[in-house]
Design an enzyme around this catalytic site. Structure first.
Site, PDB file in Angstrom:
ATOM      1  N   SER A 197       0.831  -1.200   0.000  1.00 24.44           N
ATOM      2  CA  SER A 197       0.000   0.000   0.000  1.00 24.44           C
ATOM      3  C   SER A 197       0.876   1.263   0.000  1.00 24.44           C
ATOM      4  O   SER A 197       1.781   1.366  -0.812  1.00 24.44           O
ATOM      5  CB  SER A 197      -0.950  -0.052   1.193  1.00 24.44           C
ATOM      6  OG  SER A 197      -1.945   0.918   1.079  1.00 24.44           O
ATOM      7  N   ASP A 403      -8.566  -5.698  -5.658  1.00 28.11           N
ATOM      8  CA  ASP A 403      -8.428  -4.443  -4.906  1.00 28.11           C
ATOM      9  C   ASP A 403      -8.848  -3.283  -5.795  1.00 28.11           C
ATOM     10  O   ASP A 403      -8.361  -3.156  -6.919  1.00 28.11           O
ATOM     11  CB  ASP A 403      -6.956  -4.286  -4.497  1.00 28.11           C
ATOM     12  CG  ASP A 403      -6.683  -2.931  -3.850  1.00 28.11           C
ATOM     13  OD1 ASP A 403      -7.616  -2.349  -3.246  1.00 28.11           O
ATOM     14  OD2 ASP A 403      -5.534  -2.457  -3.947  1.00 28.11           O
ATOM     15  N   HIS A 456      -6.712  -5.767  -1.299  1.00 22.67           N
ATOM     16  CA  HIS A 456      -5.644  -4.773  -1.193  1.00 22.67           C
ATOM     17  C   HIS A 456      -4.383  -5.320  -0.513  1.00 22.67           C
ATOM     18  O   HIS A 456      -3.271  -5.102  -0.976  1.00 22.67           O
ATOM     19  CB  HIS A 456      -6.179  -3.567  -0.416  1.00 22.67           C
ATOM     20  CG  HIS A 456      -5.235  -2.421  -0.351  1.00 22.67           C
ATOM     21  ND1 HIS A 456      -4.706  -1.838  -1.479  1.00 22.67           N
ATOM     22  CD2 HIS A 456      -4.700  -1.750   0.698  1.00 22.67           C
ATOM     23  CE1 HIS A 456      -3.890  -0.855  -1.118  1.00 22.67           C
ATOM     24  NE2 HIS A 456      -3.867  -0.784   0.187  1.00 22.67           N
TER      25      HIS A 456
END
Ligand SMILES: *[C@@H]1O[C@H](CO)[C@@H](O)[C@H](O)[C@H]1NC(C)=O
Ligand SMILES: *[C@@H]1O[C@H](CO)[C@@H](O)[C@H](O)[C@H]1NC(C)=O
Ligand SMILES: *[C@@H]1O[C@H](CO)[C@@H](O)[C@H](O)[C@H]1NC(C)=O
Length: 479
Positions: A197, A403, A456
């Site tokens: 991320s 995601d 994600h």
């Protein structure tokens, strides 16, 4: 001076067989210049509250001072490889946010512990062993960074307000050097920087600093081999613009609306459109997305029902001295219910004692601390990707393909835009005879891989597949 490389001796071993005074004189003879204090930064944690019995792996926690003037200390969890610690790689794991605790990576994604999903009733949440942990194949440091994340702290309040890409990456590099000076037996292990991320933006910047240090022959010489990033942010507009083709491909928006956005927003950064027609499109787009779970479009969107969980009378109040504002509580069957369990667990005194948390340094532990300002003072990390991979270091870029926060569509596009030649074109990779995702290998040892069905934080959804992926990649095998 204190960063000087010390020959790989084992002071801790000697400590057990010698009385303190004798040890001191041995150290003075053997290390006349660098005077390391054995186990200065860390301490072993044999048991954790909530986990039945001794931990079946070696956990050490501790602090490293990354800024002596500002008295800033980063807290880390170090887990030795459950395979062959002497030879397995050393992975430094950074969690995104910015300012989510690395404990999230440990307990929700790639570490050897997880919470038992049971309704919180005022007693300590339980932890169990997670078999599909990346610690099966690597030594892992989970680092709470930048300051204000997890248990990392500073004794100067202004340090909490000047976090940003530049200082974060510099501090991580400072951490690595000091930690390795303190743990010289891991200096020779292949070193990888990893994270997902938002940390995906910081990882190549840290790798660049390590590379610069190696080129300048800075001691100790780090054995950097490459880096690993999952659903990474780069700072490029493609990261977020890719939500549009992703949503279209997934059947979330209509063909007509897709064409309208393309027409109205051509060339613009969709997050800060300059055209009012484009801006209107995005209000509609956001409304459509607000109905579904962006972290994994296949999972339920969990309403954040907000009442504070009932704490059970005085006993609970006495145990949880650090609670200020418990986060909203999702339904028990939601994946993020575990976030609540982590919150209660980490804010308990017995847990803090077991983790050797310094008293008076961190009040309330939060999974992510979004209240502090953060400067995105490096616009894009693409040039770091180019420079580090061209410098001969390996990179694995993986993407959970469900995601919608940082969709694989954009990541695939920027990896391709580095213009490396294709060595092995888009093909499936497998686990247990099933397709686990797709991968393209480029020259300069860059691999882009999708993880089929993952969200994600890919390993959180596809534990077994992601362990197979990292195991193969770390051992230089094709996925
Ligand atoms: C809370 O739940 C756990 C199981 O999740 C149970 O062992 C414990 O006894 C319960 N405590 C109370 C106070 O109900
Ligand atoms: C890749 O090639 C394209 C087209 O030739 C060019 O516009 C772009 O600048 C190149 N990118 C890099 C990173 O060299
Ligand atoms: C890395 O890439 C270089 C050049 O593309 C190649 O010669 C080398 O074998 C690669 N190394 C590994 C470990 O794949």
């Amino acid at each position: 001076m204190c960063l000087m490389f010390t020959p790989a001796r084992k002071p801790t071993k000697m400590a057990s067989s010698l009385p303190p005074l004798a040890l001191l004189s041995v150290l003075l003879v053997v290390f006349p210049f660098s005077a390391p204090s054995p186990a200065r930064s860390g301490a072993v944690v044999p048991r954790l509250p909530g986990f039945r019995g001794p931990l079946p792996f070696r956990l050490e926690t501790g602090y490293v001072e990354v800024d002596e003037v500002k008295e800033t200390e980063f807290f880390y969890y170090f887990i030795e490889s459950e395979g062959n610690p002497a030879e397995d790689p050393l992975l430094l794991w950074l969690t995104g946010g910015p300012r989510c605790s690395a404990f999230c990576g440990l307990v929700f994604e790639v570490g050897p512990l997880k919470f038992v999903s049971a309704k919180y009733n005022g007693s300590l949440p339980s932890l169990v062993y997670r078999p599909y942990s990346w610690t099966k194949v690597s030594n892992m440091i989970f680092l709470d960074s930048p300051v204000g994340s997890g248990f990392s702290f500073s004794r100067h309040v202004e340090s909490y307000y000047d976090g940003g890409d530049i200082s974060w990456s510099q501090y991580v590099y400072a951490f690595l050097i000091k930690w390795l000076v303190d743990h010289p037996k891991f200096l020779a292990n292949p070193l990888y920087i990893a994270g997902d991320s938002y940390a995906g933006k910081i990882v190549p910047i840290v790798a660049q600093q390590v590379l610069n240090g190696i080129e300048a022959e800075k001691r100790p010489l780090l054995n950097l081999q490459g880096y690993v990033i999952g659903n990474p942010f780069t700072g490029e507009k493609i990261d977020l613009n890719a939500r549009v083709p992703f949503a279209h491909g997934m059947g979330i928006i209509s063909d007509d609306f897709f064409k309208l956005i393309q027409r109205s927003c051509a060339g613009q950064d969709y997050r800060s459109p300059i055209d009012s027609q484009c801006e209107m499109c995005f209000d509609t787009f956001d409304e459509i997305l607000s109905e579904i779970n962006r972290y994994n479009i296949l999972e339920p969107k969990c309403a954040l029902a907000s009442p504070k969980p009932k704490t059970e009378g005085r006993r609970a109040l006495k145990e949880y001295l650090h609670l200020l504002e418990p986060p909203p509580t999702p339904a028990l069957n939601c994946r993020n219910y575990a976030h609540i369990l982590a919150y209660y667990w980490a804010n308990t005194d017995v847990v803090r004692k077991a983790l050797h948390i310094k008293k008076g340094t961190v009040g309330e532990w939060k999974r992510c601390n979004y209240d502090l300002p953060y400067a995105m003072d490096i616009k894009s990390s693409i040039k770091h990707h180019l420079s580090v991979t061209s410098g001969g270091y390996r990179a694995l870029v993986y993407s959970g393909d469900h995601d919608m926060l940082i969709p694989f569509v954009g990541t695939k596009q920027w990896t391709r835009s580095l213009n490396f030649s294709v060595i092995d074109n888009w093909r499936s990779w497998h686990v247990d005879g099933q397709v686990a995702g797709y991968a393209t290998t480029y020259s300069n040892n860059l691999t882009f891989a999708t993880v089929k069905g993952a969200g994600h934080t890919a390993a959180e959804y596809k534990n077994k597949e992601c362990l197979a992926m990292i195991r193969r990649w770390l051992s230089h095998e094709p996925l």
